[in-house]
Structure formats: C-alpha cells, structure tokens
Write an enzyme that holds these catalytic residues in place. Structure first.
Site, PDB file in Angstrom:
ATOM      1  N   SER A 193      19.546 -67.331 -26.901  1.00  0.00           N
ATOM      2  CA  SER A 193      19.466 -68.189 -28.076  1.00  0.00           C
ATOM      3  C   SER A 193      19.517 -69.665 -27.772  1.00  0.00           C
ATOM      4  CB  SER A 193      20.560 -67.867 -29.084  1.00  0.00           C
ATOM      5  OG  SER A 193      21.462 -66.960 -28.650  1.00  0.00           O
ATOM      6  N   HIS A 243      23.898 -72.733 -29.006  1.00  0.00           N
ATOM      7  CA  HIS A 243      22.831 -73.132 -29.913  1.00  0.00           C
ATOM      8  C   HIS A 243      22.709 -74.650 -29.994  1.00  0.00           C
ATOM      9  CE1 HIS A 243      22.862 -69.065 -32.281  1.00  0.00           C
ATOM     10  NE2 HIS A 243      22.750 -68.916 -30.978  1.00  0.00           N
TER      11      HIS A 243
END
Length: 293
Positions: A193, A243
């Site tokens: 991610s 992230h």
C-alpha cells in the site's frame, strides 16, 4: 478547467485532454503524447515524420513519454511484472509460512516459533523493501493489486518504465521508513500500500502538470486517506505511516520526474531528485537505527 468541455484523445476518445499535437493539433492523452523539442507530438506524426528532413536520423525522433522515457510497445509491462512479483511472493508465503517473518518489516527482534528473529536495527535493511512485496491475506493483496493496476497503468504510460519503477520503489521505501521511525520496533508490517499511495501522489503531480481538473484526483486521495484512518476490522491493522510516507515520497519524486525541462537538464533533475529522496529515506532509517541500538 471543466473536463466536460475538453476534447477526447484522438486514439482514446473517452479520455478528455487539454494537450494537442504540435504538428497536427489532434488532442492527445498522456499515454499518446510524445515529448518533442517544443511541446508534444502524437504517435502518428512521429511515425510518419521520423528522421525525415532533419538530418538527425530516426534515433533523434524516438517516441518519448511525457517524462522523457522511451515509449514501449507494452506501456503497462512494469505494472504487470510488479503484480506478478507480488502474487509470487504471496504464494511463497502461503507455501512457507515461516519465511514471512524474515521478509516483513520489523524494527527489532521478536520471538517467532520459539526462536528470535532479527530486524532492521540489527542490519537487515532488506526488510524495508521485501515487506513492500509481502501479503498474508487474500483480500489484502487483491485490494493492493487492483489499486496498482488502476493507478499504476496510466502513470507508467506517462513516465516510462524506468522512471515509473523508480517512483514505485522509492515510495515503498519511503513508506517503510516512516513505519520504522514511528511504530514500536516489534510491530510487524507488510504490504504494497505504501508504494501504491506513492503512485497516487505522483498521479496528483501528473494531473497538475497536464492541467486536468484536480477535484476527482483530490477526492480519490481524500477517500483513500479516510479509509487509512478508519478501522476496517479483520486480522490486519492499516498502517497509516506506510500510506502517508508513500504518498509524500511519491509526490516528491513525481515533482522531479514531471518538472518541465528537456535534454540532459531533465535527466539530471529527475535522477537527482531520486537520489535526494533516497538519501532522505536513508537518513530517517539511520536516525531510527541509532535510537534502537
């Protein structure tokens, strides 16, 4: 800028664009635009006029992406390879579960299966990158690979293979570095991610560079950040550090990759930006390592 009023690319009519070929004035999208000495040209004009009347030969007119990379026959090849690598590592983890603990991001050793496992702070720096290709839940890898395909495909076409791969890897490292810096050293972390968020950050820069309507892109960024901070349940916890770290790193590299320039100056800016970002990531890692040792 209202995208509803923009023409569609002559090869991809469903893609609104504000860029046109400097030779024939046909509208062209990021996948079709080829960098020229002034502005951009469409693939048809480059193919028809390659090497004619210039005295510089076909090599001087080799099709180029928006960022200056060579236009490839398969503009999504690196994205496909990355998806394949993630899938292969996932299957390997299912076949050899004990190997997962040697690939995931871990700051300092913990005990697994009755034996101590070392971490980044003891010199296993490869974990910062190996963890980016590691998943242990089917829904985790499927979600990340869908994001990689949807976001990464168009970005690869705009940047070219080498530049796109640099954004992906540096974004993954940037996300891992922030995780390493801000989480407890015995917290295991894994997943692509951070790298995918980095591609999203570079996409924001690309949309700005092409003067596209920014609201849809910013809404996507906002939505993905909301999902980052909202608990989803399940056996895995979303790592907001990965992230955010990936998003910021990808945006920084994207600014360097897409800065308007030509020739050697552009290459110097692009790869110089990559070097500076890598050194910043390395500095964060070294600072954290010094704290843990």
């Amino acid at each position: 800028m209202d995208t509803d009023r923009l023409p569609g690319c002559y090869r991809h009519p469903d893609r609104a664009t504000g860029i046109s070929c400097t030779r024939c004035s046909r509208p062209i999208c990021p996948e079709c635009m080829i960098s020229a000495s002034v502005g951009f040209q469409c693939p048809t004009c480059v193919r028809d006029g390659s090497g004619s009347g210039t005295g510089r030969g076909p090599a001087a007119h080799a099709p180029r992406t928006l960022a200056g990379g060579v236009v490839a026959a398969d503009p999504h090849l690196v994205t496909k390879v990355l998806i394949g690598l993630n899938a292969a590592v996932f299957l390997f983890g299912l076949a050899v579960p004990t190997a997962v603990v040697h690939l995931e991001l871990l700051g300092r050793y913990v005990t697994y299966f009755g034996a101590p496992v070392e971490g980044v702070s003891t010199g296993e720096y490869y974990r910062l990158l190996s963890s980016v290709f590691l998943h242990v839940e089917w829904w985790h890898i499927i979600g990340n690979m869908i994001g990689l395909w949807v976001i990464g495909g168009p970005l690869e076409a705009a940047l070219g293979r080498a530049r796109y791969l640099a954004v992906y890897l540096l974004s993954g490292l940037g996300g891992s570095a922030l995780v390493y810096l801000l989480t407890a050293p015995n917290t295991p972390t894994l997943g692509a991610s951070g790298a995918v968020f980095g591609l999203l950050g570079a996409t924001v820069v690309l949309a700005r560079r092409l003067r596209y309507e920014m609201r849809p892109v910013l809404v996507m960024v906002g939505l993905m950040l909301v999902l980052t901070f909202v608990p989803l349940g399940g056996s895995l916890t979303v790592s907001w550090q990965a992230h955010v770290g990936g998003l910021v790193t990808g945006a920084l590299v994207g600014v360097g990759m897409l800065r308007p320039a030509t020739g050697r100056t552009r290459a110097l800016i692009q790869w110089g930006t990559c070097a500076v970002v890598f050194l910043l990531v390395a500095a964060v890692v070294l600072v954290r390592t010094a704290e843990l040792t």
